[in-house]
Design a protein around this motif. Structure first.
Motif, mmCIF file in Angstrom:
data_model
loop_
_atom_site.group_PDB
_atom_site.id
_atom_site.type_symbol
_atom_site.label_atom_id
_atom_site.label_comp_id
_atom_site.label_asym_id
_atom_site.label_seq_id
_atom_site.Cartn_x
_atom_site.Cartn_y
_atom_site.Cartn_z
ATOM 1 N N LYS A 56 -5.561 -12.057 -7.278
ATOM 2 C CA LYS A 56 -4.870 -12.502 -8.497
ATOM 3 C C LYS A 56 -5.520 -11.812 -9.690
ATOM 4 O O LYS A 56 -6.728 -11.941 -9.906
ATOM 5 C CB LYS A 56 -4.955 -14.027 -8.657
ATOM 6 N N TYR A 57 -4.734 -11.098 -10.445
ATOM 7 C CA TYR A 57 -5.146 -10.320 -11.612
ATOM 8 C C TYR A 57 -6.016 -9.135 -11.176
ATOM 9 O O TYR A 57 -6.991 -9.288 -10.454
ATOM 10 C CB TYR A 57 -5.880 -11.162 -12.657
ATOM 11 N N GLY A 58 -5.624 -7.952 -11.613
ATOM 12 C CA GLY A 58 -6.341 -6.743 -11.248
ATOM 13 C C GLY A 58 -5.468 -5.538 -11.507
ATOM 14 O O GLY A 58 -4.360 -5.635 -12.041
ATOM 15 N N ARG A 59 -5.978 -4.378 -11.130
ATOM 16 C CA ARG A 59 -5.220 -3.144 -11.283
ATOM 17 C C ARG A 59 -5.071 -2.474 -9.928
ATOM 18 O O ARG A 59 -6.063 -2.162 -9.274
ATOM 19 C CB ARG A 59 -5.930 -2.186 -12.249
ATOM 20 N N ILE A 60 -3.820 -2.266 -9.510
ATOM 21 C CA ILE A 60 -3.547 -1.567 -8.259
ATOM 22 C C ILE A 60 -3.098 -0.158 -8.583
ATOM 23 O O ILE A 60 -2.317 0.074 -9.504
ATOM 24 C CB ILE A 60 -2.500 -2.313 -7.403
ATOM 25 N N GLU A 61 -3.613 0.775 -7.810
ATOM 26 C CA GLU A 61 -3.340 2.193 -8.015
ATOM 27 C C GLU A 61 -2.902 2.804 -6.688
ATOM 28 O O GLU A 61 -3.593 2.653 -5.678
ATOM 29 C CB GLU A 61 -4.612 2.879 -8.525
ATOM 30 N N VAL A 62 -1.743 3.478 -6.700
ATOM 31 C CA VAL A 62 -1.204 4.097 -5.485
ATOM 32 C C VAL A 62 -0.864 5.555 -5.798
ATOM 33 O O VAL A 62 -0.076 5.831 -6.707
ATOM 34 C CB VAL A 62 0.064 3.377 -4.988
ATOM 35 N N TYR B 191 0.627 6.027 -9.367
ATOM 36 C CA TYR B 191 1.314 4.888 -9.983
ATOM 37 C C TYR B 191 0.347 3.712 -10.040
ATOM 38 O O TYR B 191 -0.349 3.417 -9.068
ATOM 39 C CB TYR B 191 2.552 4.506 -9.159
ATOM 40 N N SER B 192 0.313 3.027 -11.174
ATOM 41 C CA SER B 192 -0.572 1.873 -11.269
ATOM 42 C C SER B 192 0.075 0.738 -12.042
ATOM 43 O O SER B 192 0.920 0.961 -12.916
ATOM 44 C CB SER B 192 -1.914 2.258 -11.918
ATOM 45 N N LEU B 193 -0.328 -0.449 -11.673
ATOM 46 C CA LEU B 193 0.109 -1.675 -12.338
ATOM 47 C C LEU B 193 -1.132 -2.495 -12.645
ATOM 48 O O LEU B 193 -1.933 -2.778 -11.734
ATOM 49 C CB LEU B 193 1.081 -2.457 -11.451
ATOM 50 N N THR B 194 -1.316 -2.838 -13.914
ATOM 51 C CA THR B 194 -2.423 -3.704 -14.318
ATOM 52 C C THR B 194 -1.863 -5.082 -14.605
ATOM 53 O O THR B 194 -1.032 -5.261 -15.497
ATOM 54 C CB THR B 194 -3.132 -3.154 -15.571
ATOM 55 N N TRP B 195 -2.314 -6.047 -13.837
ATOM 56 C CA TRP B 195 -1.797 -7.415 -13.861
ATOM 57 C C TRP B 195 -2.873 -8.308 -14.493
ATOM 58 O O TRP B 195 -3.928 -8.513 -13.915
ATOM 59 C CB TRP B 195 -1.479 -7.814 -12.435
ATOM 60 N N SER B 196 -2.602 -8.781 -15.687
ATOM 61 C CA SER B 196 -3.570 -9.602 -16.405
ATOM 62 C C SER B 196 -3.033 -11.014 -16.585
ATOM 63 O O SER B 196 -1.951 -11.357 -16.109
ATOM 64 C CB SER B 196 -3.879 -8.984 -17.769
ATOM 65 N N GLU B 197 -3.804 -11.818 -17.305
ATOM 66 C CA GLU B 197 -3.398 -13.203 -17.575
ATOM 67 C C GLU B 197 -2.307 -13.288 -18.642
ATOM 68 O O GLU B 197 -1.798 -14.377 -18.913
ATOM 69 C CB GLU B 197 -4.609 -14.006 -18.033
ATOM 70 N N ARG B 198 -1.936 -12.131 -19.223
ATOM 71 C CA ARG B 198 -0.933 -12.135 -20.290
ATOM 72 C C ARG B 198 0.234 -11.194 -20.046
ATOM 73 O O ARG B 198 1.297 -11.359 -20.657
ATOM 74 C CB ARG B 198 -1.584 -11.739 -21.635
ATOM 75 N N SER B 199 0.075 -10.179 -19.165
ATOM 76 C CA SER B 199 1.121 -9.170 -19.060
ATOM 77 C C SER B 199 0.982 -8.339 -17.797
ATOM 78 O O SER B 199 -0.013 -8.419 -17.076
ATOM 79 C CB SER B 199 1.079 -8.247 -20.285
ATOM 80 N N ARG C 109 -5.725 1.696 -4.021
ATOM 81 C CA ARG C 109 -6.973 1.106 -4.517
ATOM 82 C C ARG C 109 -6.653 -0.064 -5.427
ATOM 83 O O ARG C 109 -5.648 -0.024 -6.154
ATOM 84 C CB ARG C 109 -7.790 2.149 -5.288
ATOM 85 N N VAL C 110 -7.505 -1.064 -5.386
ATOM 86 C CA VAL C 110 -7.370 -2.211 -6.284
ATOM 87 C C VAL C 110 -8.710 -2.446 -6.958
ATOM 88 O O VAL C 110 -9.755 -2.467 -6.304
ATOM 89 C CB VAL C 110 -6.936 -3.479 -5.515
ATOM 90 N N TYR C 111 -8.664 -2.609 -8.287
ATOM 91 C CA TYR C 111 -9.865 -2.823 -9.078
ATOM 92 C C TYR C 111 -9.789 -4.172 -9.785
ATOM 93 O O TYR C 111 -8.711 -4.624 -10.184
ATOM 94 C CB TYR C 111 -10.003 -1.732 -10.150
ATOM 95 N N ALA C 112 -10.941 -4.786 -9.959
ATOM 96 C CA ALA C 112 -11.016 -6.020 -10.752
ATOM 97 C C ALA C 112 -10.877 -5.692 -12.228
ATOM 98 O O ALA C 112 -11.220 -4.606 -12.683
ATOM 99 C CB ALA C 112 -12.344 -6.730 -10.493
ATOM 100 N N ILE C 113 -10.367 -6.639 -12.986
ATOM 101 C CA ILE C 113 -10.248 -6.471 -14.436
ATOM 102 C C ILE C 113 -10.966 -7.606 -15.152
ATOM 103 O O ILE C 113 -11.286 -8.626 -14.557
ATOM 104 C CB ILE C 113 -8.779 -6.410 -14.889
#
Length: 492
Positions: free
Chosen positions: A287-293, A383-391, A488-492
């Motif tokens: 839950k919440y993070g940045r995925i990069e493909v 391609y990446s998606l950054t999923w935060s608590e706001r957007s 890859r998935v990184y913590a934010i």
């Protein structure tokens, strides 16, 4: 007088911190225990130890004192007087485990790189300590190191910023920490990370015209998922005859009768296309993070890639998309695809964001897009998606092309009152897993305003209409495979 005062202060300091601070503390050998539903690592408590961090990798040696696939800092010892970290991840018998440990002893920090541990040998009855002692590659007398050891300490994590990322119901230690990675090396899919979906899509209002089976391949460091026609282009293949029963191989999610078997009759036909879809549902969610493909997308009419985040639990209900779906990248893979009013929506346009409604006319409300002069299937892109608590923030090749803000409950149009009970990002405030694959056709992702589209979304014979036009669209499948270099998935 001055000498006496200095000596008194020094003796008082020794009395406060203990004589061990003058001596070099040595981190004890890490103990690994295999549990019924996971594993535990631990070291014994000693006087002066204030906190302990474990960093653990499966099947990937550490290049430095860097964050592991599993990482956590423990603030208090357990009731058995040991500093312990537990994971719910079950280890495979062919896994090799790499561990490094960080201990704060009084006001000093020490690090130790442990020898690798072969899980197969542990499962066969050998104790972990015996395995380490018998490992000819490492000398246990040299495993304890201080920050003066030759391994580099990544400065990004030595004084890390606190993360908001949750992984398997645990808070990740540091912002920027790599928490999942697969480079698809080797010749077979890593089944400790991925599982095939072997099923038919549910007969909902946006079902794809495919059968998901086990036809993914690994070659030259790439994952390749290539769709094929039913019967592999046999001229006598007919989706209106025969039957399909996946039996025990079926991985049905909700309705085994509809997802595992099909008997053609009337408007019901066999799936026109056979492809693959894999996910990390059993192994990894966050839950919440940045995925990069990094991937090369399919190229061919009526195909589309699946680079998705899907809900681990349907927390907000069983209705399709009640718990949401996130698209890291979506593309209608046609070389040329225009709407009736001349808008180009084919393979030169990339989309990303959220899907929250079943109906095709609402599909793009919570997605953003950008376009290029060339088809996105011509070459590899990141391609990446950054999923935060706001957007949700979307990037391609490290360039941001749009942000989807939260507050979805306010825009739900009465379709999901359940989101109002969640946070600002509901339904995207629960853990999601990764899905990769290729699909074709369907009722939801190609609007009926597309020029030359051979089926209509509301037709009960849509899949049959799609199949009958195969002589036209199959010739455009010049490069129909999804090829993935890494995830890859990184913590934010």
């Amino acid at each position: 007088m001055m000498r006496y005062s200095i000596l008194s202060l020094f003796l008082a300091w020794l009395n406060y911190y203990g004589y061990q601070t003058v001596m070099c503390y040595k981190i004890p050998q890490v103990k690994l225990e295999l549990l019924e539903n996971g594993f535990r690592v631990s070291i014994p408590h000693e006087s002066g130890v204030e906190n302990v961090a474990f960093n653990i990798n499966r099947n990937r040696p550490f290049k430095a004192f860097e964050p592991g696939e599993f990482s956590d800092r423990i603030r208090t010892p357990a009731s058995d007087n040991r500093w312990s970290y537990e994971s719910r991840r079950r280890l495979q018998d062919d896994d090799v485990i790499y561990i490094w440990t960080d201990v704060q002893h009084y006001k000093m920090r020490y690090r130790s790189m442990s020898p690798p541990i072969k899980v197969r040998e542990a499962l066969n009855g050998g104790s972990i300590d015996e395995l380490n002692e018998n490992n000819p590659t490492y000398d246990n007398n040299d495993t304890t190191t201080t920050t003066m050891e030759s391994f580099e300490i990544d400065p990004r994590y030595d004084n890390c910023e606190e993360s908001v990322t949750i992984m398997s119901n645990r808070l990740v230690q540091c912002k920027g920490q790599l928490i999942f990675e697969d480079n698809f090396d080797g010749t077979a899919l890593d089944m400790s990370r991925w599982r095939y979906e072997v099923r038919l899509p549910l007969d909902t209002a946006d079902a794809e015209f495919v059968l998901y089976d086990t036809n993914a391949e690994l070659s030259n460091g790439l994952l390749k998922i290539e769709p094929h026609l039913w019967g592999n282009d046999r001229p006598d293949a007919d989706i209106r005859r025969g039957e399909l029963n996946l039996g025990a191989r079926c991985t049905a999610y909700q309705n085994s009768e509809m997802e595992c078997q099909r008997h053609p009759f009337g408007r019901v036909v066999l799936p026109p296309v056979v492809t693959a879809r894999i996910n990390t549902k059993h192994a990894f969610s966050f839950k919440y993070g940045r995925i990069e493909v990094r991937a090369k997308l399919p190229k061919g009419d009526w195909l589309f890639p699946l680079l998705l985040l899907e809900p681990l639990v349907n927390y907000y209900g069983q209705h399709p998309y009640a718990s949401g779906q996130m698209r890291v990248a979506f593309q209608r893979s046609n070389v040329n695809l225009e709407t009736n009013n001349g808008a180009n929506i084919g393979g030169r346009v990339i989309h990303g964001g959220a899907v929250l409604r079943l109906e095709s006319r609402y599909r793009d409300i919570f997605m953003v897009n950008t376009n290029r002069d060339a088809h996105f299937g011509d070459t590899f892109h990141t391609y990446s998606l950054t999923w935060s608590e706001r957007s949700l923030s979307l990037d391609v090749d490290n360039k941001n092309y749009g942000i989807v803000n939260g507050g979805f409950a306010q825009d739900a149009d009465g379709n999901s009152n359940a989101w109002e009970t969640g946070s600002f990002m509901a339904p995207f405030d629960q853990e999601f897993y990764i899905t990769l694959g290729v699909a074709a056709g369907g009722h939801g992702d190609f609007p009926d305003v597309c020029v030359s589209k051979p089926w209509t979304n509301t037709s009960p014979k849509a899949a049959l209409q799609f199949w009958r036009d195969r002589n036209n669209w199959k010739t455009t499948w010049s490069s129909p495979a999804l090829q993935v270099d890494y995830v890859r998935v990184y913590a934010i």
